[in-house]
Write a protein that holds these residues in place. Structure first.
Motif, PDB file in Angstrom:
ATOM      1  N   PRO A  89      82.848  64.753  -3.993  1.00  0.00           N
ATOM      2  CA  PRO A  89      81.578  64.970  -4.692  1.00  0.00           C
ATOM      3  C   PRO A  89      81.150  66.440  -4.722  1.00  0.00           C
ATOM      4  CG  PRO A  89      81.371  63.349  -2.909  1.00  0.00           C
ATOM      5  CD  PRO A  89      82.660  64.060  -2.730  1.00  0.00           C
ATOM      6  N   PHE A  90      80.472  66.809  -5.806  1.00  0.00           N
ATOM      7  CA  PHE A  90      79.786  68.100  -5.859  1.00  0.00           C
ATOM      8  C   PHE A  90      78.505  67.917  -6.651  1.00  0.00           C
ATOM      9  CE2 PHE A  90      82.598  68.106  -9.547  1.00  0.00           C
ATOM     10  CZ  PHE A  90      81.860  68.709 -10.574  1.00  0.00           C
ATOM     11  N   CYS A  91      77.448  68.610  -6.207  1.00  0.00           N
ATOM     12  CA  CYS A  91      76.180  68.457  -6.912  1.00  0.00           C
ATOM     13  C   CYS A  91      75.457  69.783  -7.040  1.00  0.00           C
ATOM     14  CB  CYS A  91      75.305  67.411  -6.245  1.00  0.00           C
ATOM     15  SG  CYS A  91      74.200  68.006  -4.977  1.00  0.00           S
ATOM     16  N   THR A  92      74.574  69.820  -8.013  1.00  0.00           N
ATOM     17  CA  THR A  92      73.671  70.959  -8.177  1.00  0.00           C
ATOM     18  C   THR A  92      72.268  70.456  -7.876  1.00  0.00           C
ATOM     19  OG1 THR A  92      73.489  70.519 -10.554  1.00  0.00           O
ATOM     20  CG2 THR A  92      75.138  72.138  -9.856  1.00  0.00           C
ATOM     21  N   HIS A  93      71.428  71.364  -7.395  1.00  0.00           N
ATOM     22  CA  HIS A  93      70.109  70.942  -6.928  1.00  0.00           C
ATOM     23  C   HIS A  93      69.163  72.135  -6.930  1.00  0.00           C
ATOM     24  CE1 HIS A  93      70.376  72.957  -2.963  1.00  0.00           C
ATOM     25  NE2 HIS A  93      71.668  72.860  -3.219  1.00  0.00           N
ATOM     26  N   GLU A  94      67.908  71.863  -6.668  1.00  0.00           N
ATOM     27  CA  GLU A  94      66.906  72.921  -6.551  1.00  0.00           C
ATOM     28  C   GLU A  94      66.236  72.885  -5.185  1.00  0.00           C
ATOM     29  OE1 GLU A  94      66.070  75.631  -8.502  1.00  0.00           O
ATOM     30  OE2 GLU A  94      67.969  75.033  -9.404  1.00  0.00           O
ATOM     31  N   GLY A  95      67.014  72.557  -4.156  1.00  0.00           N
ATOM     32  CA  GLY A  95      66.502  72.580  -2.790  1.00  0.00           C
ATOM     33  C   GLY A  95      66.791  71.326  -1.993  1.00  0.00           C
ATOM     34  N   SER A  96      67.278  70.276  -2.642  1.00  0.00           N
ATOM     35  CA  SER A  96      67.498  69.002  -1.949  1.00  0.00           C
ATOM     36  C   SER A  96      68.924  68.810  -1.456  1.00  0.00           C
ATOM     37  CB  SER A  96      67.152  67.839  -2.884  1.00  0.00           C
ATOM     38  OG  SER A  96      65.829  67.972  -3.333  1.00  0.00           O
ATOM     39  N   GLY A  97      69.818  69.736  -1.743  1.00  0.00           N
ATOM     40  CA  GLY A  97      71.207  69.597  -1.318  1.00  0.00           C
ATOM     41  C   GLY A  97      71.842  68.334  -1.882  1.00  0.00           C
ATOM     42  N   LEU A  98      72.691  67.722  -1.100  1.00  0.00           N
ATOM     43  CA  LEU A  98      73.378  66.500  -1.520  1.00  0.00           C
ATOM     44  C   LEU A  98      72.507  65.255  -1.361  1.00  0.00           C
ATOM     45  CD1 LEU A  98      76.791  67.393   0.070  1.00  0.00           C
ATOM     46  CD2 LEU A  98      76.511  66.795  -2.329  1.00  0.00           C
ATOM     47  N   GLY A  99      71.387  65.384  -0.634  1.00  0.00           N
ATOM     48  CA  GLY A  99      70.551  64.208  -0.380  1.00  0.00           C
ATOM     49  C   GLY A  99      71.385  63.104   0.252  1.00  0.00           C
ATOM     50  N   SER A 100      71.193  61.880  -0.191  1.00  0.00           N
ATOM     51  CA  SER A 100      71.974  60.745   0.330  1.00  0.00           C
ATOM     52  C   SER A 100      73.148  60.395  -0.582  1.00  0.00           C
ATOM     53  CB  SER A 100      71.066  59.513   0.483  1.00  0.00           C
ATOM     54  OG  SER A 100      70.606  59.086  -0.794  1.00  0.00           O
ATOM     55  N   SER A 101      73.463  61.288  -1.536  1.00  0.00           N
ATOM     56  CA  SER A 101      74.446  60.939  -2.572  1.00  0.00           C
ATOM     57  C   SER A 101      75.826  60.599  -2.023  1.00  0.00           C
ATOM     58  CB  SER A 101      74.551  62.058  -3.615  1.00  0.00           C
ATOM     59  OG  SER A 101      75.050  63.250  -3.047  1.00  0.00           O
ATOM     60  N   VAL A 102      76.319  61.346  -1.038  1.00  0.00           N
ATOM     61  CA  VAL A 102      77.672  61.073  -0.530  1.00  0.00           C
ATOM     62  C   VAL A 102      77.723  59.695   0.126  1.00  0.00           C
ATOM     63  CG1 VAL A 102      79.484  61.829   1.064  1.00  0.00           C
ATOM     64  CG2 VAL A 102      78.229  63.523  -0.274  1.00  0.00           C
ATOM     65  N   GLN A 103      76.711  59.376   0.935  1.00  0.00           N
ATOM     66  CA  GLN A 103      76.663  58.051   1.564  1.00  0.00           C
ATOM     67  C   GLN A 103      76.521  56.954   0.507  1.00  0.00           C
ATOM     68  OE1 GLN A 103      74.810  60.706   2.324  1.00  0.00           O
ATOM     69  NE2 GLN A 103      74.617  60.975   4.527  1.00  0.00           N
ATOM     70  N   ASP A 104      75.728  57.225  -0.535  1.00  0.00           N
ATOM     71  CA  ASP A 104      75.545  56.236  -1.600  1.00  0.00           C
ATOM     72  C   ASP A 104      76.846  55.992  -2.362  1.00  0.00           C
ATOM     73  OD1 ASP A 104      72.891  56.067  -0.817  1.00  0.00           O
ATOM     74  OD2 ASP A 104      72.176  57.428  -2.377  1.00  0.00           O
ATOM     75  N   ILE A 105      77.617  57.054  -2.566  1.00  0.00           N
ATOM     76  CA  ILE A 105      78.930  56.912  -3.217  1.00  0.00           C
ATOM     77  C   ILE A 105      79.853  56.090  -2.326  1.00  0.00           C
ATOM     78  CG2 ILE A 105      80.997  58.170  -3.974  1.00  0.00           C
ATOM     79  CD1 ILE A 105      79.009  60.480  -4.778  1.00  0.00           C
ATOM     80  N   GLN A 106      79.860  56.402  -1.014  1.00  0.00           N
ATOM     81  CA  GLN A 106      80.707  55.658  -0.080  1.00  0.00           C
ATOM     82  C   GLN A 106      80.385  54.164  -0.093  1.00  0.00           C
ATOM     83  OE1 GLN A 106      79.731  58.001   3.399  1.00  0.00           O
ATOM     84  NE2 GLN A 106      81.691  59.083   3.346  1.00  0.00           N
TER      85      GLN A 106
END
Length: 195
Positions: free
Chosen positions: A144-161
C-alpha cells in the motif's frame, strides 16, 4: 568440441538457476485511485491537474516498470471538495462499495500489487475495497501507498489486511500531498525495501 559442450552445459545451468530465482519471475501492477481537480492541500482548497496519488503512482511506475491501472467509479464524486468529503463519509458509514468503470481481466498474472489511494476519513476510499473484493488476491503481495494531509496511513493497512486475508500485505508508505513532487528519494528507498 568438449569446450563447446562444457560452455553449453554451463550456460544451461545458469539459465536454469535464473529461472528458479523467485524475483525474476514476479510481475507487478500499480493500482491506484486518485482525485484530480478540487482538493485540500496544505490547508487550502486548490485545483490539481494531476491528483497526488497519481503523481506517486507515476513515480513508482518509473522506478519499477510495473503495469498501471487507475480505479474510477461509475458515479463520479462531486466537483466540490467539501461535497466529496461528505459523500466519502456517507460511503464509509454505510460500508458502501461504489461500482467501478473497469475490471482487470488478467490479474492472475501479477504477483505484486502496489495499491495507492488518498487517505479519506482515516482509511482508503471505499472504491479501493470494491477493487479488493472483485478479485481473488490470495497469495499476492500487496504494497500500500497513500497520500494525505496529516493523517498518514490511518487504519488503511489493517483494513486492507482484513479485506484480503489471503494476501501478503506489506508495510505501507504515506506521503503528504504537498510533498509528492519532492518525494523521489523517499519513494525510491521505499520501493527498494518493500519487495
Amino acid at each position: 568440441m568438449k569446450t563447446i559442450l562444457l560452455l553449453i552445459t554451463f550456460i544451461s545451468m545458469i539459465t536454469t538457476v535464473q529461472a528458479q530465482t523467485p524475483e525474476t519471475n514476479k510481475k507487478s501492477l500499480i493500482v491506484y485511485y486518485s482525485r484530480r481537480g478540487n482538493n485540500y492541500l496544505n490547508g487550502n482548497i486548490v485545483d490539481l491537474k494531476v491528483g497526488n496519488t497519481e503523481v506517486v503512482a507515476g513515480k513508482i511506475q518509473t522506478l519499477t516498470g510495473s503495469d498501471i491501472f487507475r480505479i474510477e467509479t461509475v458515479k463520479p464524486y462531486p466537483v466540490d471538495y467539501t461535497q466529496t468529503t461528505e459523500v466519502a463519509k456517507s460511503e464509509l458509514d454505510s460500508n458502501a462499495r461504489p461500482e467501478l468503470t473497469e475490471k482487470i481481466e488478467n490479474i492472475e498474472q501479477y504477483d505484486i500489487i502496489y495499491l495507492g489511494y488518498p487517505n479519506w476519513w482515516g482509511t482508503c476510499p471505499m472504491a479501493i475495497f470494491t477493487f479488493l473484493e472483485s478479485y481473488d488476491l490470495s497469495g499476492k503481495t500487496i504494497i500500500p501507498f497513500c497520500t494525505h494531509e496529516g493523517s498518514g496511513l490511518g487504519s488503511s493497512v489493517q483494513d486492507i489486511q482484513k479485506t484480503v486475508p489471503g494476501a501478503n500485505v506489506l508495510k505501507g508508505m504515506a506521503i503528504r500531498g504537498d510533498n509528492v513532487n519532492k518525494a523521489d528519494k523517499q519513494i525510491e528507498e521505499w520501493v527498494k525495501t518493500s519487495k
